[in-house]
Design an enzyme around this catalytic site. Sequence first.
Site, PDB file in Angstrom:
ATOM      1  N   GLU A  53     -11.110   1.233  -3.814  1.00  0.00           N
ATOM      2  CA  GLU A  53     -10.490   1.648  -2.556  1.00  0.00           C
ATOM      3  C   GLU A  53      -9.207   2.402  -2.882  1.00  0.00           C
ATOM      4  OE1 GLU A  53      -9.302  -1.880  -0.376  1.00  0.00           O
ATOM      5  OE2 GLU A  53      -8.764  -2.909  -2.223  1.00  0.00           O
ATOM      6  N   ASP A  95       0.813  -1.217   0.000  1.00  0.00           N
ATOM      7  CA  ASP A  95       0.000   0.000   0.000  1.00  0.00           C
ATOM      8  C   ASP A  95       0.846   1.267   0.000  1.00  0.00           C
ATOM      9  OD1 ASP A  95      -2.092  -1.861   0.366  1.00  0.00           O
ATOM     10  OD2 ASP A  95      -1.927  -1.686   2.540  1.00  0.00           O
TER      11      ASP A  95
END
Length: 541
Positions: free
Chosen positions: A188, A15
Amino acid sequence: MPPVRNPILPGFNPDPSVLRVGEDYYIATSTFEWYPGVQIHHSRDLANWEVIVRPLSRKSQLDMRGNPDSCGIWAPCLSHDGEKFWLVYTDVKRKDGSFKDTPNYVVTARDITGPWSDPIFLNSSGFDPSLFHDLDTGKKWLVNMLWDHRQRPHYFAGIALQEFDPIQGKVVGPRKTIFYGTDLALVEGPHLYKRNGWYYLLTAEGGTGYDHACTLARSRDIWGPYEVHPQKHILTSKDHPRSALQRAGHGDIVDTPDGRTYLVHLTGRPVTQRRRCVLGRETAIQECYWAEDGWLYVKDGPVPSLWVDLPAARDEAKYWAEKIYTFETGLPKDFQWLRTPEPERIFETNPEGKLVLTGRESIGSWFEQALVARRIEHFSLDAETVIDFSPTDERQFAGLTVYYCRYNFFYLTITAHSNGQRELQIMSSEGSWPDSNLRFPFPGEPIPIPQEGKVRLAVTIRGGKQLQFYYALEVEEELKKIGPVLDASIVSDECGGHKEHGSFTGAMIGVAASDLNGTAARAIFDYFLYRPVSHESDRYE
């Protein structure tokens, strides 16, 4: 300049959020249940990185005791508004089932190394928060995905936008869903940018498994509507199962001082026929370009490239260097522990350069366990330690562990029989939720050893596939094999209790101690050795 091989942050580093301030680049990555929270890496050339700070390092900022596996710190976003650094993040308290408990916070610092402020609560409406500083208007905007517990077959309800007031320290005004994603779904990981009068919204879609992708959209108005990129997904491996870099998605964009643009992104490198990412989710980088149509494209994309041109070469000697850790000046920065903001209850380092673990709960606890470990960054490696530990029964054990989560680990321990006889035993957990029962992979009984004396423990991993434990009763004597060859690929996202879409961390290697009697038995470790090995079975090395 020779090209650089991806990933640039090998091992458990998912991420990525990337930022440049002047000549300095920073990447923040998720740490989940590992403490302190968030890894911030620094580079001057995009090729060579090192961790310089983990900013969530005190109880007032972060307490993850009780957080389930793969909860905790998700998808931090690091930004700078010209005056100070801003870091937004989620501390996930529950992730399984219809509900997710996802409080989002922001902390700030004038200097990247801190001190970092206590957190300001933002919202709990979803996860993956990002802060966008609109330098033209002076406003700050919070974007995050929305979670809807009523919505099936999945609960991803789009990307929401709301203004953040730094004076009041809270979000203000209306909240609007500005992007619902594409047919790939599971939208997302949003990041907003502004360029030539356009607002660009980069998102992650398709889940974090093998259908993962980076999707780009744009609008003239920050509130939308957002039109989707002509390619839809500017980066993905989903249609190319033989590509070296799989699971490509969840990205962020950075410009160099000379005007080049790069995308950093999450990726995984599977091994074995079962496609297990034994090093977890890693960070890779791709060169991009802005085309005449005003859209960003990945060079030679959308499939990610294993090799990429960067402003400098990577120091391969440093990447392959053996590390012998001692503990005279505290815990080395490569190491973390699990969940607790009170590390003094689980470990200390002494002036003799030893690491002392205080046995607490089991290795599978979600509250307080003495486990100190570093990331596995290579498919093949050797590791070893020397331990001094005097257990009195089978409820006290300490040793060397290769660990993913409570459901998936291998653990060579010094323990004792119920009669007090000290012995060596291998414990393993190789199941998935809810099966986390221990297995004892010995062909026979545990090995009795003398009641006193240090023991050298070691492990080898080859190709992310084969794991073998070793021991020696005299520190200088030759190591002996103990137990069978084990399946190293168990310690992977795909086996981490919840398969590829629910296990998010990565393989760690280190030392642990438990005292289920509650008497806080102590184990002393002289050093920890981590030696990368270039091996013929390594697919990508």
